[in-house]
Design an enzyme around this catalytic site. Structure first.
Site, PDB file in Angstrom:
ATOM      1  CB  SER A 123      -0.847  -0.022   1.270  1.00 45.10           C
ATOM      2  OG  SER A 123      -1.385   1.244   1.532  1.00 45.10           O
ATOM      3  CE1 TYR A 147      -3.856  -1.867   5.052  1.00 43.01           C
ATOM      4  CE2 TYR A 147      -3.207   0.366   4.476  1.00 43.01           C
ATOM      5  CZ  TYR A 147      -3.567  -0.913   4.100  1.00 43.01           C
ATOM      6  OH  TYR A 147      -3.631  -1.226   2.755  1.00 43.01           O
ATOM      7  CE  LYS A 151      -1.522  -4.249   3.431  1.00 42.61           C
ATOM      8  NZ  LYS A 151      -1.907  -5.565   2.882  1.00 42.61           N
TER       9      LYS A 151
END
Ligand code: UDP
Length: 341
Positions: A123, A147, A151
């Site tokens: 991402s 989040y 990644k």
């Protein structure tokens, strides 16, 4: 002795989700056989249309082994994971379990089953607040929420696994996925929607009374946030190209996937008004925590190395295909329990 792999068979974790379903569609169109592994916590069984669905949780190594032994996939495309950055701030443990620990279990299962090719859904969230626009892959990782951190951590794990175990991987850093493949029966259908475009279209459809604009004091021309919206079918195509890339003896590689143009929240709403020909009530709200002002990709590497050619390059095309999905399916069942065909 190990059973030989099936060269066209690809295990797709999270294949019942929005991007995953589009990836399966693109795989099938290129002659691959997608096998979906999904716990259906956020995905939908109805979105699995191009191959078998195996339900299971990535954290369950025994179940994964069973699926690897049954299908003998050539490679794995790993999309399963939690995506709501805001939620990750509230419950980071959940995100580290689902996105990091579960990926380690998957990588262990791949190793013990002799599968050494992985496409990973990463991402733009790995970059955090960018220093330069457009953002190249070489930009430092400074994620601003758990989040994005998960990644970034997985990308690090992939680099270490390449060195130590010879794992070949391509991490695809998505910018803002939007739209739907025309006439495909799949589209964005999150039970608890947080993304701008489907919320704006809900407002156009009368499913929601208004859309909130999170922040109108950014250093941008119209003072609202700028993002790089990229069509989900174009994202899906990049996964197929990444599989070809894995035929070469690469280590861990990463590519940005964006349309390389920015659109503000205001511009998205204005385009949705134009496309839907309906009024949309937009109301100013405070900024959402952790939202950088501008995120725009430099995707030149994906174009030159993978040969990626986005087809739905304009915001109008992107929102038009999203609206087609809304009209056919979302208006029929706004809970997204199942689309009407
Ligand atoms: N946004 C907004 N109102 C909403 C949802 C999102 O103004 O109801 C903004 C958000 O602040 C961001 C942009 O729209 O600037 C895209 O947000 P989204 O959640 O779709 O994707 P993100 O950029 O967070 O991955």
């Amino acid at each position: 002795m190990r059973t030989p792999e099936e060269p066209r068979r690809i295990l797709v974790t999270g294949g019942a989700g929005y991007i995953g379903a589009h990836v399966c569609r693109a795989l099938a169109a290129s002659g691959f056989q997608p096998v979906v592994f999904d716990n259906l916590s956020h995905g939908h069984a109805w979105a699995v249309r191009w191959g078998p669905l195996e339900t299971g949780d990535l954290i369950d190594g025994a179940r994964l082994d069973e699926v690897f032994r049954q299908y003998r996939p050539r490679a794995v495309i790993h999309l399963a994971g939690l995506i709501a950055a805001g939620d990750s701030v509230i419950d980071p443990g959940l995100f580290y379990h689902n996105n990091l620990a579960a990926t380690l279990t998957l990588l262990d299962a791949m190793r013990s089953n002799g599968v050494d090719r992985l496409v990973f859904s990463s991402s733009a969230g790995v970059y955090g607040e960018p220093e330069t626009i457009p953002i190249p892959e070489s930009h430092p990782f400074r994620p601003v929420n758990p989040y994005g951190a998960t990644k970034a951590m997985v990308e690090r794990v992939l680099a270490d696994f390449a060195t130590a175990y010879g794992l070949r991987s391509v991490a695809l850093r998505y910018f803002n996925a939007v739209g739907a493949a025309p006439d495909s029966g799949i589209g964005e259908a999150h039970p608890h929607e947080t993304h701008l475009v489907p919320l704006v279209l809900d407002a156009a459809a009368g499913i929601r009374p208004f859309i909130e604009i999170f922040g109108s004091d950014f250093s941008t021309p119209d003072r609202t946030c700028i993002r790089d919206y990229v069509h989900v079918s174009d994202l899906a195509d990049a996964h197929v190209l990444a599989l070809s890339r894995l035929d070469q003896a690469i280590g861990a590689e990463s590519f940005n996937l964006g349309s390389e143009t920015g659109a503000s929240v205001r511009q998205v709403i204005d385009m949705a008004i134009k496309v839907t020909e309906r009024p949309i009530d937009a109301r100013m709200s405070p900024r959402r925590a952790g939202d950088p002002a501008i995120l725009v990709a430099d995707s030149s590497l994906a174009k030159s190395v993978l040969g990626w050619r986005p087809v739905y390059a304009t915001l109008e095309q992107q929102i038009s295909t999203a609206w087609d999905w809304h009209k056919r399916y979302r208006l029929v069942d706004s809970r997204c329990a199942a689309p009407a065909s």
